[in-house]
Write a protein that holds these residues in place. Structure first.
Motif, PDB file in Angstrom:
ATOM      1  N   ILE A 103       0.867  -1.184   0.000  1.00 43.30           N
ATOM      2  CA  ILE A 103       0.000   0.000   0.000  1.00 43.30           C
ATOM      3  C   ILE A 103       0.895   1.221   0.000  1.00 43.30           C
ATOM      4  CG2 ILE A 103      -1.709   1.339   1.291  1.00 43.30           C
ATOM      5  CD1 ILE A 103      -2.763  -1.260   2.459  1.00 43.30           C
ATOM      6  N   ASN A 104       0.760   2.048  -1.032  1.00 41.36           N
ATOM      7  CA  ASN A 104       1.622   3.225  -1.145  1.00 41.36           C
ATOM      8  C   ASN A 104       0.859   4.527  -1.331  1.00 41.36           C
ATOM      9  OD1 ASN A 104       4.275   1.861  -1.082  1.00 41.36           O
ATOM     10  ND2 ASN A 104       3.522   0.915  -2.974  1.00 41.36           N
ATOM     11  N   ASN A 105      -0.448   4.435  -1.595  1.00 45.57           N
ATOM     12  CA  ASN A 105      -1.245   5.640  -1.816  1.00 45.57           C
ATOM     13  C   ASN A 105      -2.721   5.327  -1.596  1.00 45.57           C
ATOM     14  OD1 ASN A 105      -2.167   4.401  -4.321  1.00 45.57           O
ATOM     15  ND2 ASN A 105      -0.179   4.980  -5.162  1.00 45.57           N
ATOM     16  N   GLU A 106      -3.540   6.350  -1.697  1.00 43.39           N
ATOM     17  CA  GLU A 106      -4.973   6.169  -1.458  1.00 43.39           C
ATOM     18  C   GLU A 106      -5.594   5.202  -2.451  1.00 43.39           C
ATOM     19  OE1 GLU A 106      -8.726   8.980  -0.332  1.00 43.39           O
ATOM     20  OE2 GLU A 106      -7.640   9.489  -2.187  1.00 43.39           O
ATOM     21  N   ALA A 107      -5.114   5.217  -3.688  1.00 39.54           N
ATOM     22  CA  ALA A 107      -5.653   4.296  -4.691  1.00 39.54           C
ATOM     23  C   ALA A 107      -5.441   2.845  -4.269  1.00 39.54           C
ATOM     24  CB  ALA A 107      -4.994   4.562  -6.043  1.00 39.54           C
ATOM     25  N   ASP A 108      -4.293   2.553  -3.656  1.00 41.02           N
ATOM     26  CA  ASP A 108      -4.021   1.197  -3.163  1.00 41.02           C
ATOM     27  C   ASP A 108      -4.979   0.832  -2.030  1.00 41.02           C
ATOM     28  OD1 ASP A 108      -1.929   0.924  -4.941  1.00 41.02           O
ATOM     29  OD2 ASP A 108      -0.401   1.531  -3.485  1.00 41.02           O
ATOM     30  N   VAL A 109      -5.258   1.794  -1.148  1.00 39.31           N
ATOM     31  CA  VAL A 109      -6.211   1.564  -0.055  1.00 39.31           C
ATOM     32  C   VAL A 109      -7.572   1.204  -0.616  1.00 39.31           C
ATOM     33  CG1 VAL A 109      -7.481   2.653   1.839  1.00 39.31           C
ATOM     34  CG2 VAL A 109      -5.020   3.063   1.591  1.00 39.31           C
ATOM     35  N   LEU A 110      -8.058   2.008  -1.542  1.00 34.20           N
ATOM     36  CA  LEU A 110      -9.391   1.786  -2.113  1.00 34.20           C
ATOM     37  C   LEU A 110      -9.456   0.486  -2.905  1.00 34.20           C
ATOM     38  CD1 LEU A 110     -10.232   5.423  -3.286  1.00 34.20           C
ATOM     39  CD2 LEU A 110     -10.953   4.269  -1.182  1.00 34.20           C
ATOM     40  N   ALA A 145     -11.422  -2.237   8.521  1.00 39.80           N
ATOM     41  CA  ALA A 145     -10.730  -2.146   7.237  1.00 39.80           C
ATOM     42  C   ALA A 145     -11.719  -2.039   6.078  1.00 39.80           C
ATOM     43  CB  ALA A 145      -9.830  -3.366   7.040  1.00 39.80           C
ATOM     44  N   LEU A 146     -12.912  -2.594   6.257  1.00 38.75           N
ATOM     45  CA  LEU A 146     -13.927  -2.624   5.202  1.00 38.75           C
ATOM     46  C   LEU A 146     -14.805  -1.386   5.168  1.00 38.75           C
ATOM     47  CD1 LEU A 146     -15.191  -6.279   5.801  1.00 38.75           C
ATOM     48  CD2 LEU A 146     -13.768  -5.528   3.879  1.00 38.75           C
ATOM     49  N   ASP A 147     -15.052  -0.793   6.338  1.00 36.80           N
ATOM     50  CA  ASP A 147     -16.077   0.241   6.447  1.00 36.80           C
ATOM     51  C   ASP A 147     -15.508   1.521   7.062  1.00 36.80           C
ATOM     52  OD1 ASP A 147     -18.352   1.772   6.771  1.00 36.80           O
ATOM     53  OD2 ASP A 147     -19.519   0.203   7.760  1.00 36.80           O
ATOM     54  N   PRO A 148     -15.257   2.543   6.246  1.00 31.99           N
ATOM     55  CA  PRO A 148     -14.688   3.790   6.779  1.00 31.99           C
ATOM     56  C   PRO A 148     -15.639   4.576   7.671  1.00 31.99           C
ATOM     57  CG  PRO A 148     -15.177   3.998   4.430  1.00 31.99           C
ATOM     58  CD  PRO A 148     -15.368   2.550   4.780  1.00 31.99           C
ATOM     59  N   ARG A 149     -16.874   4.092   7.829  1.00 30.01           N
ATOM     60  CA  ARG A 149     -17.772   4.729   8.807  1.00 30.01           C
ATOM     61  C   ARG A 149     -17.282   4.499  10.230  1.00 30.01           C
ATOM     62  NH1 ARG A 149     -23.568   2.375   7.013  1.00 30.01           N
ATOM     63  NH2 ARG A 149     -22.283   0.479   7.057  1.00 30.01           N
ATOM     64  N   TYR A 204      -4.467  -3.457   9.132  1.00 24.44           N
ATOM     65  CA  TYR A 204      -4.255  -2.410  10.134  1.00 24.44           C
ATOM     66  C   TYR A 204      -4.236  -1.031   9.465  1.00 24.44           C
ATOM     67  CZ  TYR A 204      -2.470  -6.426  12.861  1.00 24.44           C
ATOM     68  OH  TYR A 204      -2.313  -7.649  13.490  1.00 24.44           O
ATOM     69  N   ILE A 205      -3.609  -0.957   8.307  1.00 26.25           N
ATOM     70  CA  ILE A 205      -3.547   0.322   7.580  1.00 26.25           C
ATOM     71  C   ILE A 205      -4.926   0.721   7.080  1.00 26.25           C
ATOM     72  CG2 ILE A 205      -2.630   1.453   5.503  1.00 26.25           C
ATOM     73  CD1 ILE A 205      -0.086  -0.283   5.905  1.00 26.25           C
ATOM     74  N   LEU A 206      -5.669  -0.224   6.506  1.00 24.86           N
ATOM     75  CA  LEU A 206      -7.012   0.079   5.995  1.00 24.86           C
ATOM     76  C   LEU A 206      -7.937   0.552   7.111  1.00 24.86           C
ATOM     77  CD1 LEU A 206      -7.684  -2.878   3.502  1.00 24.86           C
ATOM     78  CD2 LEU A 206      -6.847  -0.590   2.993  1.00 24.86           C
ATOM     79  N   GLY A 207      -7.780  -0.017   8.309  1.00 23.01           N
ATOM     80  CA  GLY A 207      -8.614   0.380   9.437  1.00 23.01           C
ATOM     81  C   GLY A 207      -8.222   1.691  10.067  1.00 23.01           C
ATOM     82  N   SER A 208      -7.014   2.166   9.741  1.00 23.44           N
ATOM     83  CA  SER A 208      -6.495   3.403  10.327  1.00 23.44           C
ATOM     84  C   SER A 208      -6.611   4.596   9.394  1.00 23.44           C
ATOM     85  CB  SER A 208      -5.006   3.230  10.683  1.00 23.44           C
ATOM     86  OG  SER A 208      -4.800   2.141  11.539  1.00 23.44           O
ATOM     87  N   TYR A 209      -6.609   4.318   8.089  1.00 25.99           N
ATOM     88  CA  TYR A 209      -6.504   5.400   7.109  1.00 25.99           C
ATOM     89  C   TYR A 209      -7.832   6.135   6.906  1.00 25.99           C
ATOM     90  CZ  TYR A 209      -6.150   7.871   2.697  1.00 25.99           C
ATOM     91  OH  TYR A 209      -6.185   8.857   1.736  1.00 25.99           O
ATOM     92  N   GLY A 210      -7.740   7.446   6.848  1.00 24.52           N
ATOM     93  CA  GLY A 210      -8.901   8.272   6.537  1.00 24.52           C
ATOM     94  C   GLY A 210      -8.967   9.478   7.454  1.00 24.52           C
ATOM     95  N   GLU A 211      -9.685  10.474   7.015  1.00 29.22           N
ATOM     96  CA  GLU A 211      -9.805  11.696   7.802  1.00 29.22           C
ATOM     97  C   GLU A 211     -10.499  11.423   9.131  1.00 29.22           C
ATOM     98  OE1 GLU A 211     -11.403  16.311   7.334  1.00 29.22           O
ATOM     99  OE2 GLU A 211     -11.579  14.886   5.664  1.00 29.22           O
ATOM    100  N   LEU A 254       0.657   8.243   4.192  1.00 31.04           N
ATOM    101  CA  LEU A 254      -0.572   8.336   3.401  1.00 31.04           C
ATOM    102  C   LEU A 254      -1.299   9.653   3.655  1.00 31.04           C
ATOM    103  CD1 LEU A 254      -1.899   4.676   3.761  1.00 31.04           C
ATOM    104  CD2 LEU A 254      -1.019   5.744   1.680  1.00 31.04           C
ATOM    105  N   GLY A 255      -1.005  10.274   4.795  1.00 32.70           N
ATOM    106  CA  GLY A 255      -1.482  11.633   5.047  1.00 32.70           C
ATOM    107  C   GLY A 255      -2.743  11.769   5.870  1.00 32.70           C
ATOM    108  N   LEU A 256      -3.456  10.674   6.114  1.00 34.77           N
ATOM    109  CA  LEU A 256      -4.694  10.741   6.904  1.00 34.77           C
ATOM    110  C   LEU A 256      -4.779   9.535   7.824  1.00 34.77           C
ATOM    111  CD1 LEU A 256      -7.266  11.719   4.104  1.00 34.77           C
ATOM    112  CD2 LEU A 256      -6.420  13.230   5.907  1.00 34.77           C
ATOM    113  N   GLY A 257      -5.096   9.782   9.089  1.00 33.73           N
ATOM    114  CA  GLY A 257      -5.284   8.678  10.012  1.00 33.73           C
ATOM    115  C   GLY A 257      -4.095   8.454  10.927  1.00 33.73           C
ATOM    116  N   ASN A 258      -4.240   7.450  11.806  1.00 31.59           N
ATOM    117  CA  ASN A 258      -3.200   7.162  12.790  1.00 31.59           C
ATOM    118  C   ASN A 258      -3.299   5.708  13.226  1.00 31.59           C
ATOM    119  OD1 ASN A 258      -1.110   8.171  14.819  1.00 31.59           O
ATOM    120  ND2 ASN A 258      -2.630   7.255  16.181  1.00 31.59           N
TER     121      ASN A 258
END
Length: 376
Positions: free
Chosen positions: A65-72, A251-255, A302-309, A344-348
């Protein structure tokens, strides 16, 4: 001589009572620094034979995973694998308002309980309770119980969040909990009719048209479709298998704004080098679905579950857990995953190592960590 042996028996009995009393209360007893150091030494000894194997894994190379496109892309591939379709948009669930359940009636901060029922393939069903706090702050926390059974085992966790004015949506794992006590679903397979008495029966249900992983996450998705608009923020936690569910679902649901999996997973390179676990890879179905982890391994989850505003994941691991994921192996990946999320710039992402107890539970210390983080 008779009196001597009688005295010895009394002394041994007294010591037994003391040890039992300490064991029953050990989750609440403060562990001294001396004991902590001794436990750390023992814990290291448990891993001493295989610790070099951890260094033989290039952890960074496992993360694609290197960018938002990879996350999505990874999230979409997971959704396609699990649902064989898009993420469910349905909120069609069985609903019962004002459930009376004596198991929770003494919780003073509880206003009412509503119940949801979701029925899936092979008549596997899931019943969730929606606990409404008397003085709700407009925020929801999802709680998922582990393999111990009904979410009643998480009653103190549920009460803790209600007492702090959070509504709680509680789930049990598949085949467990309310409605499953004396009932076993069955499935017709190429191997014949199988009784679904255990998660490992799911290995035989996997087809191109159906993934049993759906049983773990579909109920959460559709009930959340029903409730999400009522809440300002949504957090999620769970213990053991419920921690695993928290890792996957966030990781599946950014809500899911903030997630706190407790004693739920290690990357496979740690799991298979862990003398506290079964080196023959004995365990539950959901941990060994190769097709799932080829899409996204644990580090990537872990990254998918952490990433996002506004998103954040704090993985909580009990350093002296008497079941699973003990030790300090997380040090091999925490910094790498955290740095990747930062880039990635968003999340922790971070790990909290809980040294306050020696059990496979969510401790009072962990609950305070979750509460403080949610309110940031």
């Amino acid at each position: 001589m008779k009196n001597f042996f009688t005295s010895i028996r009394l002394i041994l009995f007294f010591l037994f009572v003391v040890l039992i009393s300490v064991d029953l209360e050990r989750d609440s007893v403060h562990i001294s620094e001396d004991v902590l150091e001794e436990l750390r030494v023992q814990n290291f000894a448990d891993f001493e034979e295989v610790i070099d194997n951890w260094d033989r894994t290039n952890v960074s190379s496992l993360i694609q995973i290197n960018n938002e496109a990879d996350v999505l892309s990874k999230r979409n591939d997971l959704i396609e694998y699990i649902w064989k379709d898009e993420f469910p948009d349905s909120d069609q669930v069985g609903f019962m308002e004002n459930v009376v359940d004596s198991s929770y009636e003494d919780i003073e901060s509880l206003e009412k309980i509503d119940a949801f029922r979701v029925i899936m393939e092979n008549q596997v069903s899931s019943i969730a309770y929606h606990f409404k706090a008397h003085n709700s702050n407009g925020n929801l926390i999802i709680y998922v119980q582990g393999h111990k059974g009904d979410f009643y085992w998480g009653r103190e966790t549920i009460k803790f969040f209600l007492d702090n004015n959070y509504d709680v949506l509680a789930f049990s794992m598949p085949l467990m909990g309310i409605g499953n006590e004396n009932y076993y679903a069955s499935a017709t397979t190429e191997f014949g009719a199988l009784l679904l008495a255990d998660h490992n029966a799911f290995f035989y249900l996997e087809t191109e048209e159906f993934s049993p992983i759906k049983y773990y996450v579909h109920p959460i998705a559709v009930v959340l479709n029903y409730l999400a608009e009522d809440y300002d923020t949504i957090a999620m936690t769970g213990i053991s298998g419920g921690g695993w569910t928290t890792t996957l679902y966030s990781a599946l649901d950014p809500r899911i704004d903030k997630s706190y999996p407790v004693s739920g997973s290690h990357p496979l390179y740690l799991y298979t080098n862990n003398l506290r676990m079964d080196l023959s890879l004995g365990g539950d179905y959901e941990y060994f679905v190769k097709d799932l982890y080829e899409i996204s391994n644990f580090l990537e989850l872990y990254i998918l579950g952490s990433y996002g505003e506004g998103r954040n994941q704090v993985q909580i691991l009990n350093e002296f857990d008497d079941c699973c994921y003990a030790g300090t192996g997380y040090l091999t990946y925490e910094g790498i995953v955290s740095s990747k999320v930062s880039l990635l710039g968003l999340g922790n992402f971070e790990v909290f190592s809980d040294t306050s107890h020696q059990t496979h539970n969510i401790s009072s210390t962990a609950l305070q960590v979750i509460l403080e983080d949610i309110t940031k």
